[in-house]
Write a protein that holds these residues in place. Structure first.
Motif, PDB file in Angstrom:
ATOM      1  N   HIS A  81      51.183  44.710  33.274  1.00 25.24           N
ATOM      2  CA  HIS A  81      51.533  43.742  34.315  1.00 25.24           C
ATOM      3  C   HIS A  81      53.010  43.378  34.296  1.00 25.24           C
ATOM      4  O   HIS A  81      53.615  43.247  33.224  1.00 25.24           O
ATOM      5  CB  HIS A  81      50.710  42.451  34.146  1.00 25.24           C
ATOM      6  CG  HIS A  81      49.288  42.580  34.573  1.00 25.24           C
ATOM      7  ND1 HIS A  81      48.262  42.732  33.687  1.00 25.24           N
ATOM      8  CD2 HIS A  81      48.732  42.583  35.809  1.00 25.24           C
ATOM      9  CE1 HIS A  81      47.103  42.822  34.345  1.00 25.24           C
ATOM     10  NE2 HIS A  81      47.370  42.741  35.634  1.00 25.24           N
ATOM     11  N   ALA A  84      54.479  38.437  39.443  1.00 28.78           N
ATOM     12  CA  ALA A  84      55.044  38.344  40.789  1.00 28.78           C
ATOM     13  C   ALA A  84      56.034  37.188  40.876  1.00 28.78           C
ATOM     14  O   ALA A  84      55.748  36.088  40.392  1.00 28.78           O
ATOM     15  CB  ALA A  84      53.935  38.151  41.813  1.00 28.78           C
ATOM     16  N   THR A  90      51.251  41.053  45.111  1.00 35.43           N
ATOM     17  CA  THR A  90      51.035  41.894  43.935  1.00 35.43           C
ATOM     18  C   THR A  90      50.600  43.277  44.394  1.00 35.43           C
ATOM     19  O   THR A  90      49.725  43.428  45.249  1.00 35.43           O
ATOM     20  CB  THR A  90      49.964  41.289  43.012  1.00 35.43           C
ATOM     21  OG1 THR A  90      50.445  40.053  42.494  1.00 35.43           O
ATOM     22  CG2 THR A  90      49.647  42.230  41.854  1.00 35.43           C
ATOM     23  N   VAL A  91      51.227  44.295  43.815  1.00 36.10           N
ATOM     24  CA  VAL A  91      50.959  45.684  44.173  1.00 36.10           C
ATOM     25  C   VAL A  91      50.375  46.397  42.961  1.00 36.10           C
ATOM     26  O   VAL A  91      50.945  46.335  41.863  1.00 36.10           O
ATOM     27  CB  VAL A  91      52.252  46.393  44.624  1.00 36.10           C
ATOM     28  CG1 VAL A  91      51.966  47.847  44.993  1.00 36.10           C
ATOM     29  CG2 VAL A  91      52.880  45.655  45.808  1.00 36.10           C
ATOM     30  N   LEU A  92      49.241  47.041  43.151  1.00 42.35           N
ATOM     31  CA  LEU A  92      48.652  47.861  42.084  1.00 42.35           C
ATOM     32  C   LEU A  92      49.149  49.293  42.263  1.00 42.35           C
ATOM     33  O   LEU A  92      49.007  49.884  43.339  1.00 42.35           O
ATOM     34  CB  LEU A  92      47.127  47.809  42.132  1.00 42.35           C
ATOM     35  CG  LEU A  92      46.397  48.506  40.963  1.00 42.35           C
ATOM     36  CD1 LEU A  92      45.107  47.767  40.617  1.00 42.35           C
ATOM     37  CD2 LEU A  92      46.066  49.964  41.282  1.00 42.35           C
ATOM     38  N   THR A 153      50.834  45.567  39.043  1.00 45.11           N
ATOM     39  CA  THR A 153      49.811  45.946  38.065  1.00 45.11           C
ATOM     40  C   THR A 153      49.796  47.465  38.003  1.00 45.11           C
ATOM     41  O   THR A 153      49.528  48.125  39.011  1.00 45.11           O
ATOM     42  CB  THR A 153      48.425  45.418  38.460  1.00 45.11           C
ATOM     43  OG1 THR A 153      48.453  43.995  38.510  1.00 45.11           O
ATOM     44  CG2 THR A 153      47.377  45.864  37.448  1.00 45.11           C
ATOM     45  N   THR A 179      42.990  42.830  40.615  1.00 43.74           N
ATOM     46  CA  THR A 179      43.072  42.358  41.996  1.00 43.74           C
ATOM     47  C   THR A 179      44.513  42.363  42.482  1.00 43.74           C
ATOM     48  O   THR A 179      45.432  41.954  41.772  1.00 43.74           O
ATOM     49  CB  THR A 179      42.487  40.937  42.104  1.00 43.74           C
ATOM     50  OG1 THR A 179      41.090  40.985  41.749  1.00 43.74           O
ATOM     51  CG2 THR A 179      42.622  40.387  43.514  1.00 43.74           C
ATOM     52  N   SER A 180      44.713  42.855  43.709  1.00 40.02           N
ATOM     53  CA  SER A 180      46.065  42.969  44.243  1.00 40.02           C
ATOM     54  C   SER A 180      46.013  42.915  45.766  1.00 40.02           C
ATOM     55  O   SER A 180      44.941  42.958  46.381  1.00 40.02           O
ATOM     56  CB  SER A 180      46.704  44.284  43.785  1.00 40.02           C
ATOM     57  OG  SER A 180      45.899  45.371  44.190  1.00 40.02           O
ATOM     58  N   ASP A 181      47.205  42.836  46.376  1.00 41.98           N
ATOM     59  CA  ASP A 181      47.310  42.809  47.834  1.00 41.98           C
ATOM     60  C   ASP A 181      47.452  44.208  48.421  1.00 41.98           C
ATOM     61  O   ASP A 181      46.991  44.480  49.525  1.00 41.98           O
ATOM     62  CB  ASP A 181      48.525  41.963  48.242  1.00 41.98           C
ATOM     63  CG  ASP A 181      48.429  40.541  47.731  1.00 41.98           C
ATOM     64  OD1 ASP A 181      47.564  39.794  48.222  1.00 41.98           O
ATOM     65  OD2 ASP A 181      49.211  40.188  46.818  1.00 41.98           O
ATOM     66  N   ILE A 183      47.388  48.504  47.228  1.00 41.65           N
ATOM     67  CA  ILE A 183      47.106  49.506  46.200  1.00 41.65           C
ATOM     68  C   ILE A 183      47.817  50.791  46.587  1.00 41.65           C
ATOM     69  O   ILE A 183      47.573  51.348  47.668  1.00 41.65           O
ATOM     70  CB  ILE A 183      45.587  49.755  46.059  1.00 41.65           C
ATOM     71  CG1 ILE A 183      44.864  48.461  45.670  1.00 41.65           C
ATOM     72  CG2 ILE A 183      45.310  50.858  45.041  1.00 41.65           C
ATOM     73  CD1 ILE A 183      43.349  48.553  45.742  1.00 41.65           C
ATOM     74  N   ALA A 411      42.489  44.387  50.126  1.00 41.14           N
ATOM     75  CA  ALA A 411      43.738  45.083  49.796  1.00 41.14           C
ATOM     76  C   ALA A 411      43.968  46.260  50.742  1.00 41.14           C
ATOM     77  O   ALA A 411      43.028  46.933  51.163  1.00 41.14           O
ATOM     78  CB  ALA A 411      43.711  45.579  48.359  1.00 41.14           C
TER      79      ALA A 411
END
Length: 456
Positions: A81, A84, A90-92, A153, A179-181, A183, A411
């Motif tokens: 991680h 943010a 947040t981007v995975l 992430t 969990t992210s916004d 991917i 996401a």
């Protein structure tokens, strides 16, 4: 032909990416040298060693925390991680560190786990699929000196080449951690080294084992041949019924789509595939339609005596493994049932037939390409490559994409990558175009910057 890439202006991001590339290239070679073939139990320790190497690289790229996780019986995955900044999404960033078997080391021009550069390409198993994806993400994080403009992430899986059998369990067990916004999945390819793509559709995959039986025991072909048939010939009849006279899949009830994508150059496509002179392409429609939006079926294995071991006896039993790719919009279980029924209906002469469905299936998938995240991706990758982003399908299957979409329905999923048609994923002499690798890193770095200013 694509236009020549334009020269990019010197900016802090481009300068930082340029500075990060040599180290990323060196670390990519170190990762490629690890034979992380999780599908082969003999390489389980190598796969764990690969995960540990990725975890160490993440720490070196400034991760706030790094964890190696695994589901029961599954391969090690790495999660790291970068927090943010206030108000940023947040981007995975996903890739995988396991690789395919080599297909026979002796067939490679250079040893598959000794990365070797030739003519601007880095050769080695995993150089493109998908350790290049791993190092794309890490190079971006290094370029930002461990302080990316969005939360990140990093999720590096360890069993994608085995069909991601425990991924669903990992996503459930570590849902909050992942969990992210947005991917970003770096496990696909571009149509050429100068033209970036986002993948918008993937075919599904099902398989069956079909066994045909005709005799209690082998019979002498001279004493019984004629009125008595053999199982292998009966099986061949059934397998021949899988295609029509044009080479299209003849199994009824399957989804079939169309494509507005420009047709591919046939000569280039034939060369990339290694098709022999005079061998025809199968099916009808444009090559993109046949490759991305129509089903395909192949016999991948056959249990019968080797030619050198054959004798003049009628075979009592024979079996084959039949694999079928599914067009987007199809249902994997229904398609598997249709394949089963079609084979059963085409086994001749009253032969007994047993069909066993393969447990591992992959649903086909289509992605929506609207929204601010896709707008940001088009802008970022066009700037990095000097050519507009194109939307492409993939003839293969990536089962975990649907798993991510189901688990994180809020996401946006972006599928990118740094492969090209010459990369030979899963094949002999797999390779990565090193100039394209640099463009891919720059594109992803610019993408994070754009996402930071416009929350998806």
């Amino acid at each position: 032909m694509p236009e020549q890439p334009v020269a990019l202006p010197a900016t802090p991001v481009t300068a930082a990416v340029t500075a990060a590339i040599p180290g990323a290239r060196a670390d990519l070679e170190r990762l490629v040298s690890i034979p992380s073939i999780w599908a082969n139990p003999a390489h389980a320790d190598d796969t764990r060693r690969s995960a540990e190497a990725v975890a160490e690289l993440a720490r070196g790229a400034g991760a706030a925390d790094v964890t190696i996780i695994a589901a029961d019986g599954g391969a090690p995955a790495v999660v790291a991680h970068w927090p943010a900044p206030d108000g940023a999404p947040t981007v995975l960033l996903y890739a995988h560190h396991d690789v395919q078997p080599t297909g026979g080391d002796e067939h490679w021009t250079s040893p598959p786990f000794e990365p070797t550069e030739r003519n601007g390409r880095l050769y080695g198993r995993g150089a493109a699929d998908d350790k290049a994806g791993v190092m794309t993400h890490l190079a971006v994080l290094r370029a930002y000196d461990g302080r990316p403009p969005v939360g990140v992430t990093l999720f590096i899986e360890g069993e994608e080449e085995s069909g991601s059998p425990t991924l669903a369990a990992l996503l459930r067990e570590h849902h909050d951690l992942l969990t992210s916004d947005v991917i970003v999945i770096a496990d696909s390819a571009n149509p050429s080294v100068d033209v970036p793509a986002v993948t918008t559709s993937l075919r599904g995959l099902v398989g069956v084992i079909v066994e045909v039986a005709m005799l209690e025991r082998p019979g002498h072909s001279g004493m019984y041949g004629g009125p008595v048939g053999d199982a292998l010939t009966a099986l061949c009849h059934a397998l021949a019924a899988l295609h029509d006279e044009n080479g299209d899949v003849a199994v009824p009830g399957l989804a079939r789509g169309s494509s507005e994508a420009p047709d591919l150059d046939e000569a280039t496509f034939r060369s990339d595939a290694g098709l022999l002179d005079g061998v025809e392409l199968l099916g009808t429609g444009s090559i993109p339609e046949r490759l991305w939006h129509k089903p395909a079926v192949a016999v991948l294995g056959l249990d019968a005596p080797r030619v050198d071991d054959a004798s003049n006896v009628l075979l009592p039993r024979a079996r084959a493994f039949v694999s079928m790719r599914l067009a987007p919009g199809d249902d994997a279980l229904k398609a598997q049932a249709a394949l089963t029924e079609h084979l059963q209906a085409n086994v001749p002469w009253g032969a007994q037939v047993t069909i066993t469905p393969e447990a591992g299936i992959a649903e086909p998938y289509s992605l929506s390409t609207t929204g601010t995240a896709y707008d940001a991706a088009r802008s970022a990758f066009a700037a990095a490559y000097g050519n507009e982003v194109v939307e492409t399908g993939v003839g293969g299957s990536i089962p975990f994409i649907a798993e991510f979409a189901r688990t994180f329905p809020g996401a946006t999923v972006l599928v990118t990558g740094v492969g090209d048609p010459a990369s030979r994923w899963h094949g002999i002499d797999e390779s990565l175009d090193l100039a394209m690798f640099g463009k891919g890193v720059l594109g992803e770095a610019l993408l994070l910057a754009e996402l930071a200013t416009d929350t998806p």
